[in-house]
Design a protein around this motif. Sequence first.
Motif, short mmCIF file in Angstrom:
data_model
loop_
_atom_site.label_atom_id
_atom_site.label_comp_id
_atom_site.label_asym_id
_atom_site.label_seq_id
_atom_site.Cartn_x
_atom_site.Cartn_y
_atom_site.Cartn_z
N PHE A 45 6.26 -5.42 -0.61
CA PHE A 45 5.03 -5.07 -0.43
C PHE A 45 4.85 -3.76 -1.06
O PHE A 45 3.73 -3.18 -0.84
CB PHE A 45 4.46 -5.09 1.08
CG PHE A 45 4.00 -6.27 1.68
CD1 PHE A 45 4.52 -7.35 1.29
CD2 PHE A 45 2.85 -6.27 2.40
CE1 PHE A 45 3.89 -8.65 1.82
CE2 PHE A 45 2.33 -7.40 2.90
CZ PHE A 45 2.57 -8.50 2.56
N LEU A 385 7.88 -1.28 2.33
CA LEU A 385 6.52 -0.56 2.33
C LEU A 385 6.57 0.63 1.98
O LEU A 385 7.83 1.31 1.73
CB LEU A 385 6.15 -0.61 3.94
CG LEU A 385 5.81 -1.91 4.86
CD1 LEU A 385 5.57 -1.56 6.14
CD2 LEU A 385 4.92 -2.74 4.09
N PHE A 397 -0.27 -1.01 1.38
CA PHE A 397 0.04 -2.35 1.06
C PHE A 397 -0.28 -3.00 -0.25
O PHE A 397 -1.42 -3.12 -0.50
CB PHE A 397 -0.26 -3.27 2.51
CG PHE A 397 -0.20 -2.78 3.84
CD1 PHE A 397 0.97 -3.31 4.25
CD2 PHE A 397 -0.96 -1.89 4.46
CE1 PHE A 397 1.47 -2.93 5.48
CE2 PHE A 397 -0.73 -1.57 5.84
CZ PHE A 397 0.60 -1.94 6.12
N LEU A 415 5.89 -6.88 9.88
CA LEU A 415 4.89 -5.78 10.10
C LEU A 415 4.65 -5.47 11.54
O LEU A 415 4.62 -4.29 12.06
CB LEU A 415 3.72 -5.70 9.18
CG LEU A 415 2.66 -4.57 9.57
CD1 LEU A 415 3.12 -3.38 9.06
CD2 LEU A 415 1.35 -4.93 8.76
#
Length: 425
Positions: A45, A385, A397, A415
């Motif tokens: 991500f 992340l 994100f 998440l």
Amino acid sequence: MSNADLAARRDTAIARGVGMLTQVYADRAQNAEVWDVDGNRYIDFAAGIAVVNTGHCHPKVMAAVTEQMGRFTHTCHQVLPYAPYVRLAERLNDKVPGNFDKKTIFVTTGAEAVENAVKIARAATGRPAVIAFGGGFHGRTFMGMSLTGKVAPYKTGFGAMMPDVYHVPFPVELHGGSVDASLAAIDKLFKADLDPARVAAIILEPVQGEGGFYPAPAGLMRAIRKLCDTHGIVMIADEVQTGFARTGRLFAMEAYDVAADITTMAKGLGGGLPISAVTGRADLMDAAAPGGLGGTYGGNPLGVAAGNAVLDVIEEEDLCARANELGARLRQRLEAIRETTPQIVDVRGPGMMVAAEFNSADGSAPDADFTNRVRTEALSRGLILLTCGVYGNVIRFLAPLTVQDEVFAEALDILDAAITAAKGA
């Protein structure tokens, strides 16, 4: 060869100033998934910080680069030009917002695009000064670093910045800012420190990237456009992170009813290969004399081939719509988590350029420690992340826009679990 072995070798081989967010050494990647040298799988991500919007190793991008490799990899466009460079320039001239004739140059990095945009603005206006915004990020070269509105780690220890660079507050309502306050700061700057007749350009990101994923209010964009028109100042939109479908539009400036004079872009343009561009009003772009712009690797044939393929993929797969769909799903999930997580004080961002901002549980102050716990908990569960923000309390994100639905759903579950674990730590 393992992550641990490579980490030990890195410490003796690579300068300390090249920071690393993880000790995950990539071995291969496909679309939104990455496998490290230990064989562990991760959902990405980060997308190389909004670079592989079309996913890792998109078949069409890979095919275009492979085909170009069979022809030639470098000639230097200023020595032996080539047709794909011309074609990509024509396409950007057509697609970059602004109802006026445009021209384009290609360079290699986002910082280099910003440097050249400032050079062009100065050449066109004969003026030296540039205004930027607090929290903005424009690169690590000396001009880019000077324009950047964040000290640590970008300016720390590097001495005097470039002269004639001025900063005004960016209107972040969550932190007490407003469009009126930002405009009042510019007015005060013009009255106390800087003759507007000396200003070559005002540069801003439509959505601040490193600064915290704060979208620029429409009122600010209109006011900056009017200010630039009044004083003969060049308006520069830094779309390095926002470009190429990331915000649900090909360029984030399409969301506003005004256009910048010059647009800088990089990251998503190359689909993983280094290429950047500056596109702007034709008369401005022609202000520099022949030889004043360019660079040995600028518009490298492989990057240009990738750029043309990326534009094809965005159109053929309707990645702008996909960004809006993914972003809506992510924001919905984050808002649901927020109901039981007082640390989340804001969820924001257009398209799939989404952020969650974290404060202490009582909401009194930014909480970088909690934010980093969320990141590390996610990493331990296989989700990569990135954090950002002046206070380090924002998670951004940046999933590839081509991510498969089942992988995206898996990432949202990770998440959720990571935030729950961070609350219990």
